[in-house]
Design a protein around this motif. Sequence first.
Motif, PDB file in Angstrom:
ATOM      1  N   ALA A 183      -8.307  -2.242  -5.646  1.00 14.57           N
ATOM      2  CA  ALA A 183      -7.698  -1.380  -6.666  1.00 14.57           C
ATOM      3  C   ALA A 183      -7.011  -0.180  -6.028  1.00 14.57           C
ATOM      4  O   ALA A 183      -5.946   0.260  -6.481  1.00 14.57           O
ATOM      5  CB  ALA A 183      -8.755  -0.922  -7.664  1.00 14.57           C
ATOM      6  N   ALA A 184      -7.619   0.360  -4.972  1.00 15.23           N
ATOM      7  CA  ALA A 184      -7.009   1.500  -4.272  1.00 15.23           C
ATOM      8  C   ALA A 184      -5.699   1.089  -3.604  1.00 15.23           C
ATOM      9  O   ALA A 184      -4.721   1.846  -3.613  1.00 15.23           O
ATOM     10  CB  ALA A 184      -7.981   2.060  -3.246  1.00 15.23           C
ATOM     11  N   LEU A 185      -5.663  -0.101  -3.017  1.00  9.03           N
ATOM     12  CA  LEU A 185      -4.418  -0.590  -2.415  1.00  9.03           C
ATOM     13  C   LEU A 185      -3.335  -0.758  -3.478  1.00  9.03           C
ATOM     14  O   LEU A 185      -2.168  -0.408  -3.253  1.00  9.03           O
ATOM     15  CB  LEU A 185      -4.667  -1.923  -1.712  1.00  9.03           C
ATOM     16  N   ILE A 186      -3.738  -1.273  -4.642  1.00  5.11           N
ATOM     17  CA  ILE A 186      -2.794  -1.421  -5.754  1.00  5.11           C
ATOM     18  C   ILE A 186      -2.270  -0.055  -6.179  1.00  5.11           C
ATOM     19  O   ILE A 186      -1.071   0.123  -6.425  1.00  5.11           O
ATOM     20  CB  ILE A 186      -3.458  -2.139  -6.943  1.00  5.11           C
ATOM     21  N   TRP A 187      -3.158   0.903  -6.274  1.00  5.16           N
ATOM     22  CA  TRP A 187      -2.765   2.258  -6.695  1.00  5.16           C
ATOM     23  C   TRP A 187      -1.730   2.837  -5.728  1.00  5.16           C
ATOM     24  O   TRP A 187      -0.739   3.444  -6.153  1.00  5.16           O
ATOM     25  CB  TRP A 187      -3.997   3.158  -6.775  1.00  5.16           C
ATOM     26  N   ILE A 188      -1.951   2.656  -4.426  1.00  6.61           N
ATOM     27  CA  ILE A 188      -1.021   3.160  -3.413  1.00  6.61           C
ATOM     28  C   ILE A 188       0.353   2.524  -3.573  1.00  6.61           C
ATOM     29  O   ILE A 188       1.384   3.159  -3.300  1.00  6.61           O
ATOM     30  CB  ILE A 188      -1.581   2.899  -1.997  1.00  6.61           C
ATOM     31  N   SER A 189       0.403   1.266  -4.046  1.00  5.66           N
ATOM     32  CA  SER A 189       1.676   0.562  -4.190  1.00  5.66           C
ATOM     33  C   SER A 189       2.500   1.048  -5.376  1.00  5.66           C
ATOM     34  O   SER A 189       3.636   0.623  -5.551  1.00  5.66           O
ATOM     35  CB  SER A 189       1.435  -0.944  -4.311  1.00  5.66           C
ATOM     36  N   ARG A 190       1.931   1.928  -6.186  1.00  6.81           N
ATOM     37  CA  ARG A 190       2.597   2.460  -7.378  1.00  6.81           C
ATOM     38  C   ARG A 190       3.055   1.334  -8.313  1.00  6.81           C
ATOM     39  O   ARG A 190       4.245   1.080  -8.483  1.00  6.81           O
ATOM     40  CB  ARG A 190       3.799   3.334  -6.981  1.00  6.81           C
ATOM     41  N   PRO A 191       2.108   0.635  -8.944  1.00  9.97           N
ATOM     42  CA  PRO A 191       2.447  -0.515  -9.793  1.00  9.97           C
ATOM     43  C   PRO A 191       3.348  -0.120 -10.961  1.00  9.97           C
ATOM     44  O   PRO A 191       3.133   0.904 -11.604  1.00  9.97           O
ATOM     45  CB  PRO A 191       1.084  -1.002 -10.275  1.00  9.97           C
ATOM     46  N   ALA A 192       4.341  -0.947 -11.219  1.00 11.05           N
ATOM     47  CA  ALA A 192       5.283  -0.700 -12.309  1.00 11.05           C
ATOM     48  C   ALA A 192       5.441  -1.977 -13.133  1.00 11.05           C
ATOM     49  O   ALA A 192       5.328  -3.088 -12.598  1.00 11.05           O
ATOM     50  CB  ALA A 192       6.634  -0.258 -11.743  1.00 11.05           C
TER      51      ALA A 192
END
Length: 335
Positions: A183-192
């Motif tokens: 989830a932290a990796l996803i957050w860093i990717s700035r999901p749109a």
Amino acid sequence: MHLFMCTMAAGLEGIAAEELSTCFPKITMKDIKRGKVFFESGESLEHLRRLRCVDNIYLVLGTMHIGTHKNDLACLDQAAAQIDLRRAITFTSLQETPRILVSASKKGKHTYSRFDLSARFSQILVQKYHYIEGGSQNFNLAIRLDLENGECMVSAQLTEAAFRFRGNCYTFQAGGIRPTVAAALIWISRPAPEDVFYDPFCGSGTIPRERAFYKARRIIASDINAEIVASTRNNLPSQIKLFCCDAQKLRAADHSIDVIVSNIPWGKQIPVDNILNLYTSFLREAKRVLSEKGRMVLLTDHEEIVQAATENQMNIQRITTVSLHGLLAGVYYIS
């Protein structure tokens, strides 16, 4: 307002704090320590459980002073009187007699162990409050003691293992990461919402499953191991496209992917003949399939990823270092 503590993999404190502030703008951030974030909030436990980047949530009940000698534990009942454990019972709406499980950590030199500390505190709760001493599989109130520089923080754990593992019905493969780290990796990717998302080393599917928590135009996942892909299908929601594929020969059209997030092979639990060659070949393919504004977030403990990115003329930045499985892994942002 209550004082809470969240714990997470060491190195992800900033990510967790950002998620907290974004999801709950009215909280007051109090402190950030290694693997811990402290904040004040009036949010309910139901709302706090929406957090995805933290492993556990605790209600801080107070602090007490404890000396460094084992004899000081004999007076622990006086210090414990300062702690109102009823707050934990009220907050969690516990309806039955607490079956307690006490754990402790400590920093500094003491003539007693953390096990001595937890055992003594547990004994006090049983004798003074008539609580029941529980076991690791039989408790309904977990108490945590954190002792440092003579001050011991007492907190009640509000979440269980199923919180950080998203339940108990998933199959995890060797070399996998916790859902909270994913989830932290996803957050860093700035999901749109407009993203076409891809994890080409999906393993048990933890990362794409976490990405499905956010809206996306499309979510794709693949792995080179057909047996793993077959097993992973049961872990993923139906909207995620899953298939078998070599990450060095991606089955994706040029410039068709917006975001790649992956826990790429470390060469430990899953052997790899030549890490640098794998990374270089994969990044070459990733560069081909990424859109003009495409981005990647990759997790690995091998710094060969930097050389591989350089050889492919890609920009790479180490965002943070995470402590996982006794190893220090880098989180890299590549564009």
